[in-house]
Design an enzyme around this catalytic site. Structure first.
Site, short mmCIF file in Angstrom:
data_model
loop_
_atom_site.label_atom_id
_atom_site.label_comp_id
_atom_site.label_asym_id
_atom_site.label_seq_id
_atom_site.Cartn_x
_atom_site.Cartn_y
_atom_site.Cartn_z
N ARG A 91 0.78 -1.24 0.00
CA ARG A 91 0.00 0.00 0.00
C ARG A 91 0.81 1.29 0.00
NH1 ARG A 91 -5.22 -1.18 4.01
NH2 ARG A 91 -6.04 -2.96 2.80
N ASP A 164 -4.07 3.82 5.21
CA ASP A 164 -3.12 3.57 4.12
C ASP A 164 -3.80 3.14 2.82
OD1 ASP A 164 -3.87 1.04 4.86
OD2 ASP A 164 -1.87 0.37 5.48
N ASP A 165 -5.14 3.11 2.80
CA ASP A 165 -5.85 2.87 1.54
C ASP A 165 -6.59 4.12 1.08
OD1 ASP A 165 -7.83 2.92 3.43
OD2 ASP A 165 -8.71 0.98 2.91
N ASP A 254 -11.68 4.82 15.80
CA ASP A 254 -12.52 5.92 15.31
C ASP A 254 -13.78 6.08 16.14
OD1 ASP A 254 -13.54 3.53 14.38
OD2 ASP A 254 -13.77 4.17 12.30
N HIS A 278 -13.58 3.16 1.78
CA HIS A 278 -13.83 1.97 0.95
C HIS A 278 -15.18 1.33 1.24
CE1 HIS A 278 -12.18 0.22 4.69
NE2 HIS A 278 -13.00 -0.77 4.41
#
Length: 339
Positions: A91, A164-165, A254, A278
């Protein structure tokens, strides 16, 4: 007759002088009152949170009677990217090749192992949190605790967390942050659920067994906290205390962030629709709106189907995430983009 004319001329002259005098005094009175009101507003204006804001605050007071946030610049940002050693090779290269180039001094990678190769590629901006490399809530809260404490030490004005995406349009991020003042308490992001999260109140008191509800910004889409809010969170969340709260409510990073801000501090989430994770179908983000968006993401629906933005550009074998094609669409001047 001559004497009457002289009398009338004198009377008119005296009347004109008197009128001018009265109007002048009224104007001075109005100006004085306005000046006193302005001085009074300045005395009631909030004090700067730190030396970083003092010069800007003085300029605001001089120029207008309405406080307004200044234009955000890259140096105001502390951008953290949560990753793990398992994803370094998969990634990080596409991030380093694309949006990392937009603000390399402001972006830091928080991981769980030393990696000499990527420490060099990130110009020393990789932090080993010494947290577990698993994806459970303890490991996630551990990394977020390190991110938060590192931001506090940085003295930057905005803490923006991403995964990291994510692809981050830093230019658009700065434009959006310019609408908010870091001297005020802001929690900016977007939820991935349609109703507030409801959880059991785990406080030990016998009268606190009822459920509680709150919104939280999805970490996979990214979120930002102003320094003013982060400073208010310090007694609760700094020094590793963030992990303790995550353990108490038994939920990931989160959600813990939302619990602290929305439930404990009573500061509501400000929804910014331009954050995307995503969990959303990327194909529904239309290309003509790409410039307006802050974050994008990607994931796999199946072995043969990817959840990515729809955009022409590089072959999917070279650019399976579509981040390279997206980056060249947004910033065509980069060397890696076709001319």
């Amino acid at each position: 007759m001559f004497r009457l004319k002289r009398f009338l001329h004198a009377f008119i002259a005296i009347t004109v002088v008197a009128t001018i005098y009265i109007l002048t005094q009224e104007k001075r009175s109005i100006e004085l009152e306005a000046f006193q009101q302005e001085i009074g507003w300045q005395e009631r204006a909030p004090r700067s949170l730190s030396n970083d804001y003092e010069s800007n605050a003085v300029e605001v007071l001089k120029s207008t009677a309405t406080p307004a946030p200044s234009t955000a610049s890259a140096r105001d940002l502390f951008i953290s990217i949560k990753t793990t050693v398992h994803y370094h090779q998969a990634r990080l290269p596409i991030i380093l090749k694309t949006w990392f180039q937009l603000a390399p001094e402001q972006i830091w990678f928080f991981t769980d192992a030393d990696d000499e190769e990527f420490q060099k590629k990130t110009h020393g901006h990789m932090i080993n949190t010494n947290c577990s490399s698993t994806h459970n809530r303890k490991a996630l809260c551990c990394k977020m605790a390190v991110e938060f404490d590192t931001f506090l030490e940085s003295n930057k004005k905005w803490f923006c967390h991403f995964d990291d995406d994510n692809y981050v349009n830093v230019k658009r991020l700065l434009e959006v942050l310019s609408d908010y003042s870091p001297q005020e308490e802001w929690y900016l992001g977007k939820p991935s659920i349609r109703t507030p999260l409801e959880i059991l109140n785990r406080e030990p008191k016998p009268h606190n067994k009822q459920n509680i509800s709150f919104w939280f910004a999805t970490g996979g889409a990214g979120f930002c906290l102003s320094r003013a809010l982060a400073l208010k969170m310090m007694p609760i969340a700094s020094g590793g205390r963030f992990m303790g709260i995550g353990e108490k409510i038994r939920l990931p990073d989160d959600v813990t962030m939302g619990y602290i801000i929305e439930y404990l501090l009573k500061k509501p989430l400000t929804v910014v629709d331009q954050f995307h994770s995503h969990l959303e179908p990327m194909k529904f983000i239309h290309q003509e709106t790409f410039q307006e968006q802050i974050t994008f993401s990607y994931s796999k629906y199946s072995k043969d189907e990817m959840n990515v933005v729809r955009i022409d550009g590089f072959d999917t074998r070279i650019d399976p995430t579509r981040f390279l094609s997206l980056h060249c669409y947004l910033f065509p001047h980069f060397k890696s983009c076709p001319r």
